[in-house]
Design an enzyme around this catalytic site. Structure first.
Site, PDB file in Angstrom:
ATOM      1  N   HIS A  72     -12.190  84.529  57.069  1.00  0.00           N
ATOM      2  CA  HIS A  72     -11.626  84.452  55.710  1.00  0.00           C
ATOM      3  C   HIS A  72     -12.642  83.800  54.784  1.00  0.00           C
ATOM      4  O   HIS A  72     -13.094  82.693  55.074  1.00  0.00           O
ATOM      5  CB  HIS A  72     -10.347  83.603  55.703  1.00  0.00           C
ATOM      6  CG  HIS A  72      -9.149  84.329  56.226  1.00  0.00           C
ATOM      7  ND1 HIS A  72      -7.864  83.971  55.906  1.00  0.00           N
ATOM      8  CD2 HIS A  72      -9.045  85.404  57.047  1.00  0.00           C
ATOM      9  CE1 HIS A  72      -7.028  84.802  56.501  1.00  0.00           C
ATOM     10  NE2 HIS A  72      -7.714  85.671  57.215  1.00  0.00           N
ATOM     11  N   TYR A 200      -1.390  78.594  49.931  1.00  0.00           N
ATOM     12  CA  TYR A 200      -0.849  77.228  49.871  1.00  0.00           C
ATOM     13  C   TYR A 200      -0.046  77.147  48.576  1.00  0.00           C
ATOM     14  O   TYR A 200      -0.615  77.306  47.484  1.00  0.00           O
ATOM     15  CB  TYR A 200      -1.977  76.199  49.843  1.00  0.00           C
ATOM     16  CG  TYR A 200      -2.730  76.058  51.156  1.00  0.00           C
ATOM     17  CD1 TYR A 200      -2.343  75.114  52.101  1.00  0.00           C
ATOM     18  CD2 TYR A 200      -3.834  76.861  51.451  1.00  0.00           C
ATOM     19  CE1 TYR A 200      -3.028  74.969  53.303  1.00  0.00           C
ATOM     20  CE2 TYR A 200      -4.527  76.715  52.646  1.00  0.00           C
ATOM     21  CZ  TYR A 200      -4.113  75.772  53.569  1.00  0.00           C
ATOM     22  OH  TYR A 200      -4.793  75.631  54.753  1.00  0.00           O
ATOM     23  N   PRO A 292      -1.429  68.359  58.190  1.00  0.00           N
ATOM     24  CA  PRO A 292      -2.023  69.682  58.438  1.00  0.00           C
ATOM     25  C   PRO A 292      -2.496  70.444  57.194  1.00  0.00           C
ATOM     26  O   PRO A 292      -3.162  71.464  57.330  1.00  0.00           O
ATOM     27  CB  PRO A 292      -0.916  70.450  59.167  1.00  0.00           C
ATOM     28  CG  PRO A 292       0.344  69.731  58.852  1.00  0.00           C
ATOM     29  CD  PRO A 292      -0.005  68.307  58.584  1.00  0.00           C
ATOM     30  N   LYS A 296      -7.365  70.528  59.229  1.00  0.00           N
ATOM     31  CA  LYS A 296      -8.517  69.743  59.672  1.00  0.00           C
ATOM     32  C   LYS A 296      -8.395  69.090  61.052  1.00  0.00           C
ATOM     33  O   LYS A 296      -9.387  68.594  61.591  1.00  0.00           O
ATOM     34  CB  LYS A 296      -8.812  68.643  58.637  1.00  0.00           C
ATOM     35  CG  LYS A 296      -9.337  69.188  57.327  1.00  0.00           C
ATOM     36  CD  LYS A 296     -10.735  69.779  57.506  1.00  0.00           C
ATOM     37  CE  LYS A 296     -11.097  70.733  56.413  1.00  0.00           C
ATOM     38  NZ  LYS A 296     -11.755  71.945  56.880  1.00  0.00           N
ATOM     39  N   TYR A 384     -12.997  72.546  52.590  1.00  0.00           N
ATOM     40  CA  TYR A 384     -12.134  73.437  53.369  1.00  0.00           C
ATOM     41  C   TYR A 384     -12.916  74.119  54.494  1.00  0.00           C
ATOM     42  O   TYR A 384     -12.428  74.226  55.621  1.00  0.00           O
ATOM     43  CB  TYR A 384     -11.467  74.487  52.465  1.00  0.00           C
ATOM     44  CG  TYR A 384     -10.299  75.162  53.147  1.00  0.00           C
ATOM     45  CD1 TYR A 384      -9.007  74.662  53.023  1.00  0.00           C
ATOM     46  CD2 TYR A 384     -10.491  76.286  53.962  1.00  0.00           C
ATOM     47  CE1 TYR A 384      -7.938  75.248  53.680  1.00  0.00           C
ATOM     48  CE2 TYR A 384      -9.427  76.878  54.628  1.00  0.00           C
ATOM     49  CZ  TYR A 384      -8.153  76.358  54.479  1.00  0.00           C
ATOM     50  OH  TYR A 384      -7.097  76.943  55.147  1.00  0.00           O
TER      51      TYR A 384
HETATM   52  P1  RFL Z   1      -4.041  67.394  71.839  1.00  0.00           P
HETATM   53  O1  RFL Z   1      -4.041  68.838  71.497  1.00  0.00           O
HETATM   54  O2  RFL Z   1      -2.839  66.589  71.498  1.00  0.00           O
HETATM   55  O3  RFL Z   1      -4.296  67.311  73.397  1.00  0.00           O
HETATM   56  C1  RFL Z   1      -4.148  66.109  74.118  1.00  0.00           C
HETATM   57  C2  RFL Z   1      -3.807  66.460  75.554  1.00  0.00           C
HETATM   58  O4  RFL Z   1      -3.691  65.251  76.293  1.00  0.00           O
HETATM   59  C3  RFL Z   1      -2.527  65.320  77.127  1.00  0.00           C
HETATM   60  N1  RFL Z   1      -2.101  63.942  77.402  1.00  0.00           N
HETATM   61  C4  RFL Z   1      -2.369  63.308  78.549  1.00  0.00           C
HETATM   62  N2  RFL Z   1      -3.025  63.704  79.639  1.00  0.00           N
HETATM   63  C5  RFL Z   1      -3.113  62.799  80.654  1.00  0.00           C
HETATM   64  N3  RFL Z   1      -2.582  61.549  80.601  1.00  0.00           N
HETATM   65  C6  RFL Z   1      -1.930  61.120  79.518  1.00  0.00           C
HETATM   66  N4  RFL Z   1      -1.403  59.906  79.466  1.00  0.00           N
HETATM   67  C7  RFL Z   1      -1.794  62.017  78.430  1.00  0.00           C
HETATM   68  N5  RFL Z   1      -1.219  61.924  77.215  1.00  0.00           N
HETATM   69  C8  RFL Z   1      -1.414  63.104  76.601  1.00  0.00           C
HETATM   70  C9  RFL Z   1      -1.546  66.149  76.325  1.00  0.00           C
HETATM   71  O5  RFL Z   1      -0.572  66.758  77.160  1.00  0.00           O
HETATM   72  C10 RFL Z   1      -2.471  67.170  75.653  1.00  0.00           C
HETATM   73  O6  RFL Z   1      -2.616  68.346  76.429  1.00  0.00           O
HETATM   74  O7  RFL Z   1      -5.285  66.628  71.211  1.00  0.00           O
HETATM   75  P2  RFL Z   1      -6.787  67.157  70.965  1.00  0.00           P
HETATM   76  O8  RFL Z   1      -7.329  67.856  72.179  1.00  0.00           O
HETATM   77  O9  RFL Z   1      -7.525  66.023  70.387  1.00  0.00           O
HETATM   78  O10 RFL Z   1      -6.637  68.309  69.861  1.00  0.00           O
HETATM   79  C11 RFL Z   1      -6.177  68.006  68.571  1.00  0.00           C
HETATM   80  C12 RFL Z   1      -5.438  69.208  67.972  1.00  0.00           C
HETATM   81  O11 RFL Z   1      -4.482  69.678  68.901  1.00  0.00           O
HETATM   82  C13 RFL Z   1      -4.766  68.863  66.633  1.00  0.00           C
HETATM   83  O12 RFL Z   1      -5.607  68.070  65.837  1.00  0.00           O
HETATM   84  C14 RFL Z   1      -4.391  70.135  65.833  1.00  0.00           C
HETATM   85  O13 RFL Z   1      -3.427  70.901  66.492  1.00  0.00           O
HETATM   86  C15 RFL Z   1      -3.865  69.758  64.441  1.00  0.00           C
HETATM   87  N6  RFL Z   1      -3.445  70.934  63.666  1.00  0.00           N
HETATM   88  C16 RFL Z   1      -4.371  71.742  63.047  1.00  0.00           C
HETATM   89  N7  RFL Z   1      -5.689  71.477  63.170  1.00  0.00           N
HETATM   90  C17 RFL Z   1      -6.626  72.315  62.608  1.00  0.00           C
HETATM   91  O14 RFL Z   1      -7.834  72.028  62.730  1.00  0.00           O
HETATM   92  N8  RFL Z   1      -6.273  73.458  61.925  1.00  0.00           N
HETATM   93  C18 RFL Z   1      -4.953  73.801  61.760  1.00  0.00           C
HETATM   94  O15 RFL Z   1      -4.686  74.861  61.190  1.00  0.00           O
HETATM   95  C19 RFL Z   1      -3.945  72.903  62.284  1.00  0.00           C
HETATM   96  N9  RFL Z   1      -2.650  73.177  62.158  1.00  0.00           N
HETATM   97  C20 RFL Z   1      -2.089  71.239  63.544  1.00  0.00           C
HETATM   98  C21 RFL Z   1      -1.720  72.379  62.761  1.00  0.00           C
HETATM   99  C22 RFL Z   1      -1.107  70.464  64.179  1.00  0.00           C
HETATM  100  C23 RFL Z   1       0.216  70.784  64.035  1.00  0.00           C
HETATM  101  N10 RFL Z   1       1.158  69.972  64.730  1.00  0.00           N
HETATM  102  C24 RFL Z   1       2.255  70.479  65.448  1.00  0.00           C
HETATM  103  C25 RFL Z   1       0.862  68.585  64.953  1.00  0.00           C
HETATM  104  C26 RFL Z   1      -0.397  72.702  62.606  1.00  0.00           C
HETATM  105  C27 RFL Z   1       0.580  71.898  63.206  1.00  0.00           C
HETATM  106  C28 RFL Z   1       2.011  72.298  62.945  1.00  0.00           C
HETATM  107  C1  PHB Z   2      -1.695  77.552  60.743  1.00  0.00           C
HETATM  108  O1  PHB Z   2      -1.945  78.769  60.663  1.00  0.00           O
HETATM  109  O2  PHB Z   2      -1.009  77.085  61.663  1.00  0.00           O
HETATM  110  C2  PHB Z   2      -2.204  76.641  59.687  1.00  0.00           C
HETATM  111  C3  PHB Z   2      -3.089  77.119  58.734  1.00  0.00           C
HETATM  112  C4  PHB Z   2      -3.560  76.278  57.746  1.00  0.00           C
HETATM  113  C5  PHB Z   2      -3.141  74.959  57.704  1.00  0.00           C
HETATM  114  C6  PHB Z   2      -2.260  74.476  58.677  1.00  0.00           C
HETATM  115  C7  PHB Z   2      -1.789  75.318  59.662  1.00  0.00           C
HETATM  116  O3  PHB Z   2      -3.572  74.145  56.720  1.00  0.00           O
END
Ligand code: RFL
Ligand code: PHB
Length: 389
Positions: A72, A200, A292, A296, A384
């Site tokens: 994109h 957005y 979110p 980032k 971004y």
């Molecule tokens: P994670 O993905 O939370 O993984 C951590 C892992 O550690 C395990 N764990 C353990 N394992 C052993 N012993 C323990 N005591 C443990 N405690 C926990 C867990 O089960 C898990 O598997 O962290 P990590 O790897 O640092 O990754 C971070 C990302 O997952 C997170 O920052 C993103 O998902 C945030 N996020 C987004 N980030 C983006 O860059 N672009 C996006 O578009 C975006 N959209 C989002 C998001 C997060 C969202 N939510 C639900 C928080 C959208 C949403 C809705």
């Molecule tokens: C997503 O597609 O899950 C998504 C995209 C952009 C954002 C957050 C989440 O800023």
């Protein structure tokens, strides 16, 4: 059992670090609390920066994302019925890639398994012992038996609720936090996206985001109350509310269908400092959370992985501790800039329960400024697509 780097957490940070280290012949073991199936059903991020794509390529998992992902080179912002575009190519030299975090994780698991990576699932009671000594170890329980993993270094990649951050004594770390008075209700549906780029939306009724995974799979979010529960929102109520928050032209074009996932995430900004204690290094959500808006979280986790991987290579390949010694400082410098951007974009786009009419007018004035001012657009585009590492 012994390894060079014990990695706690098999999310994207832990897996990417493990696979990168493997390419340099550095041994690691990943300890994950959940099953692989559980990790792979979590629907999260969808937008990847070039920095993460480069790391995936270096880790040998860059092929599918370029084949199946969608580049994109702009994003849309709306307020009421007005909509305008921030053009990434006009202001930066890179696009972003739309590709689900689930798919990134799947690619990494596949690569780790193909290269005989040691992954231990369903571990419990993980304890990091002697992080501030020269011989740390990680103790954990699996299949009812207590195990000890001796190592040179521990990478705490266990997310916000993990044990790694809490292992650093409270007297040595400082947490910075801002909790927002709303959440995001997210829906995944097998419908074509309403637009080929992300929208957005700032609306009087609250924020909305139109995103996607591919031409046939859409991801939508609406700002909701913190005490809302996904089961309180029927699919019909979700679609009706989304339609009210996006410009009329888009609302008329929205294709709806049954939700295949519906969940609520609270919004939080959080940073812990420092990101290192002795031989323990925090990485990703274990050290920081962003709201979110701006996508980032995963991308900031990836920049931590870059700094930590560089430091570990330096110590193992050149016996030089400079990279590890400066890990926390380097990672945090970028983390805080990303925190600022995510906080700014969230503040600009959401309705705050205690917002005055004056503050709402200021918000609209700032969006209007962004719509018309090239310098403001350039700042937005550069943040971004991702600041340099
Ligand atoms: P994670 O993905 O939370 O993984 C951590 C892992 O550690 C395990 N764990 C353990 N394992 C052993 N012993 C323990 N005591 C443990 N405690 C926990 C867990 O089960 C898990 O598997 O962290 P990590 O790897 O640092 O990754 C971070 C990302 O997952 C997170 O920052 C993103 O998902 C945030 N996020 C987004 N980030 C983006 O860059 N672009 C996006 O578009 C975006 N959209 C989002 C998001 C997060 C969202 N939510 C639900 C928080 C959208 C949403 C809705
Ligand atoms: C997503 O597609 O899950 C998504 C995209 C952009 C954002 C957050 C989440 O800023």
């Amino acid at each position: 059992m012994r390894t060079q780097v014990a990695i706690i957490g098999g999310g994207p940070s832990g897996l990417l670090l493990s696979q990168l280290l493997h390419t340099r012949g550095i041994d690691s073991v990943v300890l994950e609390r959940q099953t692989k199936a559980y990790v792979l059903q979590r629907i999260r991020a969808g937008v990847l920066e070039q920095g993460l794509l480069d790391l995936m390529t270096e880790a040998g998992v860059g092929e599918r994302v370029y084949r199946e992902g969608f580049a994109h080179d702009g994003t849309l912002l709306s307020y009421g019925d007005e909509m305008f575009r921030i053009d990434f190519t006009e202001h930066t030299d890179k696009p972003v890639m739309v590709y689900g975090q689930t798919e990134v994780t799947r690619d990494l698991y596949k690569a780790r398994e193909a290269t005989d990576g040691r992954l231990v699932f369903q571990v419990s009671d993980v304890e990091i012992v002697g992080a501030d000594t020269d011989s740390p170890e990680v103790q954990y329980t699996v299949d009812g038996a207590r195990q000890t993993l001796a190592c040179d270094y521990v990478a705490g990649c266990d997310g916000f609720h993990g044990v790694s951050r809490k292992t650093i004594p409270e007297t040595l770390r400082k947490d910075y936090e801002k909790v927002y008075p709303f959440g995001w209700l997210g829906v995944l549906s097998r419908t074509p996206p309403v637009h080929h780029e992300l929208i957005y939306a700032n609306s009087e009724r609250g924020f909305a985001l139109c995103s996607m995974r591919n031409e046939a799979l859409s991801r939508y979010y609406i700002q909701c109350r913190l005490d809302d529960r996904p089961e309180d929102w029927s699919d019909q109520a979700f679609w009706d509310e989304l339609r009210r928050r996006i410009p009329g032209e888009q609302a008329a074009r929205l294709v709806t269908g049954p939700s295949i996932e519906k969940s609520i995430a609270p919004l939080r900004s959080f940073v812990t400092e420092p990101m290192r204690w002795g031989r323990l290094f925090l990485c990703g959500d274990a050290a920081h959370i962003v709201p979110p808006t701006g996508a980032k979280g995963l991308n900031t986790a990836a920049s931590d992985v870059h700094y930590l991987y560089t430091g570990l290579r330096q110590i193992y390949e050149e016996s030089d501790a400079e990279g590890l010694d400066r890990y926390s400082e380097r990672a945090l410098a970028r983390v805080w800039k990303t925190e600022r951007f995510s906080w700014w974009f969230s503040t600009l786009m959401h309705r705050f329960p205690d917002q005055t009419e004056f503050e709402y007018k200021i918000q609209l004035a700032e969006i209007e400024f962004l719509r018309t001012n090239k310098a403001a657009q350039a700042a937005m585009a550069q943040n971004y697509v991702g600041l340099p590492y």
